[in-house]
Design an enzyme around this catalytic site. Structure first.
Site, PDB file in Angstrom:
ATOM      1  CE1 TYR A 121      -3.984  -2.380   5.583  1.00 63.67           C
ATOM      2  CE2 TYR A 121      -3.560  -0.009   5.544  1.00 63.67           C
ATOM      3  CZ  TYR A 121      -3.872  -1.310   4.913  1.00 63.67           C
ATOM      4  OH  TYR A 121      -3.788  -1.088   3.364  1.00 63.67           O
ATOM      5  CB  SER A 130      -0.902  -0.061   1.474  1.00 62.39           C
ATOM      6  OG  SER A 130      -1.584   1.319   1.229  1.00 62.39           O
ATOM      7  CE  LYS A 166      -1.736  -4.363   3.212  1.00 67.29           C
ATOM      8  NZ  LYS A 166      -1.989  -5.391   2.828  1.00 67.29           N
TER       9      LYS A 166
HETATM   10  N1  UFG Z   1     -12.896  11.280   3.575  1.00 68.03           N
HETATM   11  C1  UFG Z   1     -13.597  11.991   3.733  1.00 68.03           C
HETATM   12  N2  UFG Z   1     -14.874  11.626   4.275  1.00 68.03           N
HETATM   13  C2  UFG Z   1     -14.962  10.223   4.321  1.00 68.03           C
HETATM   14  C3  UFG Z   1     -13.891   9.283   4.173  1.00 68.03           C
HETATM   15  C4  UFG Z   1     -12.712   9.919   3.619  1.00 68.03           C
HETATM   16  O1  UFG Z   1     -13.520  13.263   3.541  1.00 68.03           O
HETATM   17  O2  UFG Z   1     -16.078   9.759   4.865  1.00 68.03           O
HETATM   18  C5  UFG Z   1     -11.620  11.755   2.829  1.00 68.03           C
HETATM   19  C6  UFG Z   1     -10.116  11.543   3.727  1.00 68.03           C
HETATM   20  O3  UFG Z   1     -10.097  12.435   4.604  1.00 68.03           O
HETATM   21  C7  UFG Z   1      -9.084  11.303   2.509  1.00 68.03           C
HETATM   22  C8  UFG Z   1      -9.810  10.886   1.294  1.00 68.03           C
HETATM   23  O4  UFG Z   1     -10.940  11.144   1.604  1.00 68.03           O
HETATM   24  O5  UFG Z   1      -8.640  12.881   2.168  1.00 68.03           O
HETATM   25  C9  UFG Z   1      -9.490   9.584   0.964  1.00 68.03           C
HETATM   26  O6  UFG Z   1      -9.776   8.848   2.205  1.00 68.03           O
HETATM   27  P1  UFG Z   1      -9.951   7.177   2.214  1.00 68.03           P
HETATM   28  O7  UFG Z   1     -10.209   6.690   3.522  1.00 68.03           O
HETATM   29  O8  UFG Z   1     -10.748   6.770   1.152  1.00 68.03           O
HETATM   30  O9  UFG Z   1      -8.535   6.626   1.905  1.00 68.03           O
HETATM   31  P2  UFG Z   1      -6.981   6.719   2.629  1.00 68.03           P
HETATM   32  O10 UFG Z   1      -6.113   7.699   1.613  1.00 68.03           O
HETATM   33  O11 UFG Z   1      -7.239   7.542   3.915  1.00 68.03           O
HETATM   34  O12 UFG Z   1      -6.490   5.592   2.823  1.00 68.03           O
HETATM   35  C10 UFG Z   1      -6.577   4.311   1.887  1.00 68.03           C
HETATM   36  C11 UFG Z   1      -6.797   3.097   2.218  1.00 68.03           C
HETATM   37  C12 UFG Z   1      -5.539   2.593   2.983  1.00 68.03           C
HETATM   38  C13 UFG Z   1      -4.550   3.016   2.394  1.00 68.03           C
HETATM   39  C14 UFG Z   1      -4.232   4.405   1.903  1.00 68.03           C
HETATM   40  C15 UFG Z   1      -2.972   4.229   0.993  1.00 68.03           C
HETATM   41  O13 UFG Z   1      -7.875   3.122   3.037  1.00 68.03           O
HETATM   42  O14 UFG Z   1      -5.953   1.351   3.387  1.00 68.03           O
HETATM   43  O15 UFG Z   1      -5.187   4.540   1.063  1.00 68.03           O
HETATM   44  O16 UFG Z   1      -2.557   5.666   0.765  1.00 68.03           O
HETATM   45  F1  UFG Z   1      -3.403   2.616   3.169  1.00 68.03           F
END
Ligand code: UFG
Length: 339
Positions: A149, A124, A153
């Protein structure tokens, strides 16, 4: 050629199974259905018109895993199985280390016993932590992860590098995924998270379907063009095709190959919301909420190495991803049926 997919009934595993089978690979799936359903495997068979050998096992169970290697000549393992919820990993770190490390170690031991040399790992972008600059290249520092988590990785990457150093006949490919979204174009395969989703697109589609009231946009004061977090969203089918390319690479190379699988384009949360509304015609009410702890401002890949070495690049646009995510949810409003 037979490929064992651990976690092959999950979101990325199921899409990869389809792409592999369409290229003529035989697929064996091991999945304990901790966060997936057997229906996904039946749908893989429906899309491809071919049978999957399915083992409903935990791959940390060495005896059960060994049965697979006895019954099939496994050429390559793709290891998708793993716990992957960031927040849950903070609450239950031991469970995350136990599960994610044990499965990997058991696989490596069993592969050694049966002479299987090729291993592709679902890593990841989280291993990069908060990158000093974007786009992120594979040679940038890793390991400063903010949650258990992500640390699993990183640790698994180290274990695999050590294993490859000790045994030069091993071929290990570490695929660092950015943010996979979208769904199969048939609408038959999709992401089906347990409970209230924590990731952006699964949450958006639930709001669009009227099952959740509104989206919380976590922070609009980041140093990004519109203040909301920027990520590299990649269509799951493109990601799946990256695995097919990785298997060919593993056939021809030993040692460790490390590749980012992303598009190279960063989109903000509001870009995703607005593109979703435009692509589907369905509204997504949102409110600006406080930042989510542990989130970073900006994360997107340099996909250059994957193009140069694997000959792979992502093809789908953000509109495609939004449309396919929505079509699959609209066709399966309650997710995969239970058995
Ligand atoms: N976000 C919101 N509202 C929500 C969910 C997310 O505004 O309800 C925002 C987050 O703050 C972030 C973006 O949307 O800016 C993406 O969030 P995600 O939770 O979809 O994804 P992340 O980038 O936080 O994490 C993902 C995977 C992880 C992985 C990571 C790698 O979930 O498993 O990408 O960069 F490790």
């Amino acid at each position: 050629m037979k490929v064992l997919l651990t976690g092959g009934a999950g979101f990325i595993g199921s899409h990869t199974a389809v792409e592999l089978m369409e290229k003529g690979y035989e697929v064996v799936i091991a999945d304990n259905f901790a966060n997936s359903k057997p229906e996904a495997v039946r749908r893989i068979e429906r899309i491809t018109g071919k049978k999957v050998a399915l083992y409903p096992i935990d791959v940390a169970d060495a005896d059960k895993l060994e049965q697979i290697f006895r019954e099939h000549t496994i050429d390559t393992v793709i290891h998708f199985a793993g716990l992957k919820a960031v927040g849950e990993s903070v609450r239950y770190p031991v469970m995350y280390y136990r599960n994610n490390l044990d499965t990997t170690l058991t696989l490596l031991e069993t592969m050694a016993k049966y002479g299987c040399r090729k291993f592709v790992f679902s890593s990841s972008a989280t291993v990069y932590g908060d990158p000093a600059t974007v786009p992120i290249t594979e040679d940038m520092p890793t390991g400063d992860c903010s949650n258990p988590y992500g640390k699993t990785k990183y640790m698994i990457e180290q274990i695999l590098k050590d294993a490859a150093f000790a045994d030069p006949s091993l071929s290990i490919v570490l695929l660092r995924y950015f943010n996979p979204i979208g769904a199969h174009s048939s609408g038959l395969l999709f992401e089906d998270p347990n409970g209230i989703p924590s990731n952006l697109m699964p949450y958006i589609v639930k709001v669009a379907a009227g099952k959740l009231d509104h989206l919380n946009v976590f922070g609009n004061d980041y140093p990004t063009p519109d203040g909301t977090g920027v990520r590299d969203y990649i269509h799951v089918t493109d990601l799946a095709k990256g695995h097919v390319a990785a298997i060919s690479y593993a056939d021809q190379n030993s040692g460790v190959g490390i590749f980012n699988l992303g598009t190279g384009k960063g989109y903000s949360v509001l870009d995703v919301v607005n593109t979703f509304i435009r692509a589907t015609g369905v509204n997504v009410p949102y409110v600006i909420a406080p930042r989510r702890p542990g989130d970073i401002a900006e994360c997107y890949a340099s996909p250059d190495k994957a193009l140069k070495v694997l000959g792979w690049r992502a093809e789908h646009s953000l509109e495609d991803m939004c449309r396919d995510s929505w079509n699959a949810v609209a066709a399966n409003p309650d997710g995969y049926p239970e058995d």
